[in-house]
Write a protein that holds these residues in place. Structure first.
Motif, short mmCIF file in Angstrom:
data_model
loop_
_atom_site.label_atom_id
_atom_site.label_comp_id
_atom_site.label_asym_id
_atom_site.label_seq_id
_atom_site.Cartn_x
_atom_site.Cartn_y
_atom_site.Cartn_z
N LEU A 1 29.72 14.75 -16.09
CA LEU A 1 28.39 15.31 -15.83
C LEU A 1 28.43 16.26 -14.64
O LEU A 1 27.89 17.38 -14.69
CB LEU A 1 27.40 14.16 -15.59
CG LEU A 1 25.99 14.55 -15.15
CD1 LEU A 1 25.29 15.41 -16.21
CD2 LEU A 1 25.15 13.29 -14.87
N LEU A 2 29.11 15.84 -13.58
CA LEU A 2 29.22 16.68 -12.38
C LEU A 2 29.90 18.01 -12.69
O LEU A 2 29.45 19.07 -12.25
CB LEU A 2 30.06 15.95 -11.33
CG LEU A 2 29.32 15.00 -10.41
CD1 LEU A 2 30.32 14.18 -9.62
CD2 LEU A 2 28.44 15.80 -9.48
N LEU A 3 31.01 17.92 -13.43
CA LEU A 3 31.74 19.14 -13.78
C LEU A 3 30.85 20.09 -14.58
O LEU A 3 30.85 21.30 -14.34
CB LEU A 3 33.00 18.78 -14.58
CG LEU A 3 34.12 18.13 -13.77
CD1 LEU A 3 35.21 17.59 -14.69
CD2 LEU A 3 34.72 19.12 -12.77
N ALA A 4 30.08 19.52 -15.52
CA ALA A 4 29.19 20.36 -16.34
C ALA A 4 28.10 20.99 -15.48
O ALA A 4 27.78 22.17 -15.64
CB ALA A 4 28.58 19.51 -17.45
N VAL A 5 27.55 20.21 -14.57
CA VAL A 5 26.46 20.72 -13.72
C VAL A 5 26.99 21.80 -12.78
O VAL A 5 26.39 22.87 -12.64
CB VAL A 5 25.82 19.55 -12.91
CG1 VAL A 5 24.94 20.07 -11.79
CG2 VAL A 5 25.03 18.65 -13.85
N LYS A 6 28.11 21.52 -12.15
CA LYS A 6 28.62 22.45 -11.15
C LYS A 6 29.21 23.72 -11.77
O LYS A 6 29.36 24.73 -11.09
CB LYS A 6 29.66 21.75 -10.26
CG LYS A 6 29.04 20.67 -9.36
CD LYS A 6 27.98 21.27 -8.43
CE LYS A 6 27.22 20.22 -7.65
NZ LYS A 6 26.11 20.79 -6.86
N SER A 7 29.55 23.67 -13.06
CA SER A 7 30.08 24.88 -13.70
C SER A 7 28.98 25.70 -14.37
O SER A 7 29.25 26.75 -14.95
CB SER A 7 31.16 24.50 -14.72
OG SER A 7 30.58 23.74 -15.74
N SER A 8 27.75 25.20 -14.33
CA SER A 8 26.64 25.94 -14.94
C SER A 8 25.91 26.75 -13.87
O SER A 8 25.39 26.18 -12.90
CB SER A 8 25.66 24.94 -15.59
OG SER A 8 24.41 25.55 -15.77
N PRO A 9 25.88 28.08 -14.02
CA PRO A 9 25.19 28.91 -13.01
C PRO A 9 23.73 28.47 -12.80
O PRO A 9 23.21 28.55 -11.68
CB PRO A 9 25.25 30.31 -13.60
CG PRO A 9 26.37 30.28 -14.57
CD PRO A 9 26.44 28.89 -15.11
N LYS A 10 23.11 27.97 -13.87
CA LYS A 10 21.70 27.58 -13.79
C LYS A 10 21.53 26.27 -13.00
O LYS A 10 20.51 26.05 -12.35
CB LYS A 10 21.16 27.42 -15.22
CG LYS A 10 19.68 27.16 -15.33
CD LYS A 10 19.29 27.01 -16.80
CE LYS A 10 17.98 26.27 -16.94
NZ LYS A 10 17.72 25.84 -18.31
N GLU B 1 37.64 13.28 -3.62
CA GLU B 1 37.58 13.94 -4.94
C GLU B 1 36.15 14.39 -5.26
O GLU B 1 35.94 15.51 -5.71
CB GLU B 1 38.09 12.94 -5.98
CG GLU B 1 38.31 13.54 -7.34
CD GLU B 1 38.75 12.50 -8.36
OE1 GLU B 1 39.19 11.40 -7.97
OE2 GLU B 1 38.61 12.79 -9.57
N LEU B 2 35.18 13.51 -4.99
CA LEU B 2 33.78 13.85 -5.32
C LEU B 2 33.28 14.99 -4.45
O LEU B 2 32.56 15.88 -4.92
CB LEU B 2 32.89 12.61 -5.14
CG LEU B 2 33.09 11.49 -6.16
CD1 LEU B 2 32.27 10.26 -5.79
CD2 LEU B 2 32.73 11.95 -7.57
N ASN B 3 33.67 14.97 -3.16
CA ASN B 3 33.24 16.06 -2.28
C ASN B 3 33.80 17.40 -2.76
O ASN B 3 33.13 18.43 -2.69
CB ASN B 3 33.68 15.78 -0.84
CG ASN B 3 32.80 14.73 -0.19
OD1 ASN B 3 31.61 14.62 -0.49
ND2 ASN B 3 33.37 13.92 0.68
N SER B 4 35.03 17.36 -3.28
CA SER B 4 35.63 18.61 -3.78
C SER B 4 34.90 19.11 -5.03
O SER B 4 34.98 20.30 -5.37
CB SER B 4 37.11 18.41 -4.07
OG SER B 4 37.27 17.66 -5.25
N LEU B 5 34.22 18.21 -5.72
CA LEU B 5 33.45 18.61 -6.91
C LEU B 5 32.04 19.11 -6.53
O LEU B 5 31.27 19.51 -7.40
CB LEU B 5 33.32 17.43 -7.88
CG LEU B 5 34.60 16.96 -8.58
CD1 LEU B 5 34.34 15.69 -9.39
CD2 LEU B 5 35.14 18.05 -9.49
#
Lengths: 162, 128
Positions: B66-75, B95-99
Motif C-alpha cells: 500500500l505504501l509503495l502504491a501511495v508513494k509512487s502515485s503523484p496524486k 526501511e519504512l522511513n526510506s519508503l
C-alpha cells in the motif's frame, strides 16, 4: 513467578503483561512453563494461532482463552456496554491480541537489527485446535482465577540473536 | 473536516485506533475504515483522504504494498502516513522511513503515542 531480568521467560512475561494490560486492562501472571505439553482446551474456549516465518524464528504461537474471560477481554478492548460481545467480535479481538503479543515477543527476542514476519491469525474454538508435534513450551498463565495458555515454539529459545 | 483513513484487517484494531484519536481530541473528523491494502488504495484513489493510518500485516495487499502504491502515485504521494504495527523494530523503522512514512507506532497503540504522532505531523505542516 519472578524471572531473571534478561531471561527468555522474562521476555515472554513482559510481552504478555504489556499486551494484556494495555489492551484489556487486566493483570497477568505466569504460573509455570511446561515443555512439550498441549493445553486442555474446553469446547467453549477460544484459541488463536499465528505462524512465525523464518528467518529468524519459525513455528506457531498459540493462545487459548476461556469463553467467559474472552467476553471480558472483548468488552474491555472495544469499550462495550451491557450487550455481550458477538462471536465474531471475540474472534477479531483475540486475533488482534495475539498479533500484538507476537510482535512484542519477536521484537524483544530478535533485537533491533533483524526484521521478522508472521502470518495472519487463525481463530477457532474448542478441539478444532491442531495439537501436533512436541517442539514447544506451554506457558500456563493466570488472569485472576482464569487460566490462559500460550504455546511458544522452541525456536524462540534456540534462536541466537548474534 | 479532516478525513482519516484507517487500514487494518482487524476491526478491533481499527476501533482502538479511532477511539484513541477521539480521546486525544481528534474528534471533528471523518473516519473511514479499510480492511486491507486494496480497499484502502481504492478509497485513497477516490480522493479526499488527508491522513492514512495503516497496519503492515494485512491480506490481499499488505501495508508495504500500500505504501509503495501511495508513494509512487503523484496524486497521493504527499498524503501523510502513520504506520501502526506489531512488527516494528529498528531495522523495519529504517526501511519504512526510506519508503516515506511520516510516523511509526508499535502496537499496542495508546492515545499518548498517537497524540505525539499527530502533533509531529501537524508541526511539519502535513495536516492542520
Amino acid at each position: 513467578m519472578i524471572f531473571p531480568p534478561d531471561s527468555l521467560e522474562a521476555i515472554i512475561f513482559n510481552a504478555l503483561s504489556e499486551t494484556v494490560e494495555s489492551m484489556v486492562f487486566e493483570e497477568v501472571v505466569i504460573n509455570q512453563f511446561v515443555a512439550n505439553k498441549w493445553p486442555q482446551v474446553e469446547n467453549s474456549a477460544w484459541w488463536a494461532c499465528i505462524e512465525l516465518f523464518p528467518p529468524p524464528i519459525s513455528g506457531e504461537v498459540i493462545i487459548v482463552v476461556p469463553d467467559a474471560l474472552m467476553n471480558r477481554f472483548t468488552e474491555a478492548t472495544l469499550g462495550m456496554g451491557d450487550e455481550p460481545p458477538l462471536a465474531e467480535e471475540n474472534a477479531d479481538a483475540l486475533g488482534e491480541l495475539l498479533n500484538t503479543l507476537c510482535g512484542r515477543l519477536l521484537a524483544m527476542r530478535v533485537g533491533p537489527t533483524h526484521t521478522f514476519r508472521m502470518g495472519l491469525p487463525k481463530i477457532g474454538r474448542g478441539d478444532t485446535m491442531t495439537q501436533e508435534g512436541n517442539n514447544h513450551k506451554l506457558v500456563d498463565c493466570l488472569v485472576e482465577d482464569d487460566h490462559i495458555y500460550l504455546v511458544v515454539p522452541n525456536q524462540f529459545w534456540d534462536f541466537n540473536a548474534d | 473536516m479532516l478525513k482519516i483513513l484507517i487500514a487494518d484487517d482487524s476491526k478491533t484494531a481499527r476501533m482502538i485506533i479511532q477511539r484513541c484519536l477521539e480521546m486525544v481530541g481528534v474528534a471533528n473528523c471523518e473516519y473511514v475504515h479499510a480492511s486491507d491494502g486494496i480497499e484502502a488504495l481504492t478509497i485513497m484513489r477516490a480522493g479526499g483522504v488527508d491522513l492514512l493510518i495503516t497496519d503492515l500485516n494485512m491480506p490481499n495487499l499488505d501495508g508495504k504494498g500500500l505504501l509503495l502504491a501511495v508513494k509512487s502515485s503523484p496524486k497521493l504521494t504527499n498524503t501523510p502516513v502513520i504506520v501502526i504495527s506489531s512488527l516494528v523494530n529498528q531495522a523495519l523503522e529504517i526501511e519504512l522511513n526510506s519508503l516515506g512514512v511520516n510516523s511509526i507506532i508499535n502496537k499496542p497503540v495508546s492515545p499518548v503515542k498517537l497524540l505525539e504522532c499527530m502533533e509531529s505531523i501537524m508541526e511539519k505542516g502535513f495536516i492542520s
